[in-house]
Design a protein around this motif. Structure first.
Motif, short mmCIF file in Angstrom:
data_model
loop_
_atom_site.label_atom_id
_atom_site.label_comp_id
_atom_site.label_asym_id
_atom_site.label_seq_id
_atom_site.Cartn_x
_atom_site.Cartn_y
_atom_site.Cartn_z
N MET A 1 9.51 -11.46 -8.61
CA MET A 1 10.19 -12.48 -7.83
C MET A 1 11.29 -11.93 -6.92
O MET A 1 11.66 -12.55 -5.93
N SER A 2 11.82 -10.74 -7.22
CA SER A 2 12.89 -10.16 -6.41
C SER A 2 12.40 -9.04 -5.50
O SER A 2 13.18 -8.49 -4.73
N LEU A 3 11.13 -8.68 -5.59
CA LEU A 3 10.60 -7.55 -4.84
C LEU A 3 10.63 -7.81 -3.34
O LEU A 3 10.15 -8.83 -2.86
N ARG A 4 11.23 -6.88 -2.61
CA ARG A 4 11.29 -6.98 -1.15
C ARG A 4 10.50 -5.87 -0.48
O ARG A 4 9.98 -6.07 0.61
N ILE A 5 10.45 -4.71 -1.10
CA ILE A 5 9.79 -3.55 -0.50
C ILE A 5 8.72 -3.04 -1.46
O ILE A 5 9.02 -2.66 -2.59
N LEU A 6 7.48 -3.03 -0.99
CA LEU A 6 6.36 -2.51 -1.76
C LEU A 6 5.66 -1.47 -0.90
O LEU A 6 5.08 -1.79 0.13
N ASP A 7 5.72 -0.21 -1.33
CA ASP A 7 5.10 0.88 -0.59
C ASP A 7 4.06 1.54 -1.48
O ASP A 7 4.40 2.23 -2.44
N LEU A 8 2.80 1.31 -1.15
CA LEU A 8 1.68 1.89 -1.88
C LEU A 8 0.88 2.82 -0.98
O LEU A 8 -0.28 3.14 -1.26
N SER A 9 1.47 3.26 0.11
CA SER A 9 0.77 4.07 1.10
C SER A 9 0.43 5.46 0.58
O SER A 9 1.01 5.94 -0.39
N SER A 10 -0.54 6.07 1.24
CA SER A 10 -0.96 7.45 0.97
C SER A 10 -1.38 7.67 -0.48
O SER A 10 -0.89 8.58 -1.16
N ASN A 11 -2.27 6.84 -0.93
CA ASN A 11 -2.92 6.98 -2.22
C ASN A 11 -4.42 6.90 -1.99
O ASN A 11 -4.88 7.13 -0.88
N SER A 12 -5.17 6.55 -3.00
CA SER A 12 -6.62 6.38 -2.87
C SER A 12 -7.02 5.00 -3.37
O SER A 12 -7.99 4.84 -4.12
#
Length: 169
Positions: free
Chosen positions: A56-67
């Motif tokens: 509920m508080s998440l503002r930034i989600l970075d899942l880049s450069s994975n598979s």
């Protein structure tokens, strides 16, 4: 479940740590105040879990450069009320992008999804910037570099974006 020592944790940055395995195997649900989750530049596989909508508080989600594979769980991500930055570029994600009028777009300030992914849909509809963003917030970054979006209007993607942005300058 994390110990009470970490229950107020707001930021988790594990980028570039050679994490492996399925993203769903990593459970971050025990952090109710999580503001930023950065798991970029690892070797994570699988799909993006639907239960990320519990942040509920998440503002930034970075899942880049994975598979990562599969499609984005738009409905779940749209239920994260504070999400303003989503980076999923350099994965192997597929599926339809939501239309510009979809609630998924209402809070995003930063959207990075390419290169590496193969989203599909009508590119001019997806990139119609006239709707929710302008009235609800300010766009800070809109990154579609080396986009491999496809669909009937994919060749018009660049001019469509420039045209939409120029109407607000």
């Amino acid at each position: 479940m994390p110990s009470t020592y970490f229950e107020n944790l707001e930021t988790i940055r594990l980028c570039g740590n050679q994490l492996t395995g399925s993203l769903g195997a990593y459970n971050f649900n025990g952090f109710p105040y999580l503001y930023e989750l950065d798991l970029s530049s690892n070797n994570l596989t699988g799909t993006i879990p639907d239960d990320y909508s519990n942040f509920m508080s998440l503002r930034i989600l970075d899942l880049s450069s994975n598979s990562l594979t599969g499609s984005l769980p738009y409905c779940s991500l749209a239920n994260i009320p504070e999400l303003s930055s989503l980076s999923v570029h350099s994965n192997a994600l597929t599926g339809l992008l939501p239309a510009s009028t979809d609630t998924f777009w209402t809070t995003l300030n930063v959207w990075q999804y390419s290169p590496g992914n193969s989203f599909s849909g009508n590119a001019t509809t997806v990139c119609n910037i006239t709707a929710p963003w302008v009235d609800s917030t300010y766009i800070i970054e809109f990154n579609m570099t080396f986009s491999s979006a496809n669909g009937t209007d994919a060749n018009d993607l660049g001019p469509t974006i420039l045209s939409a942005l120029s109407s607000y300058i």
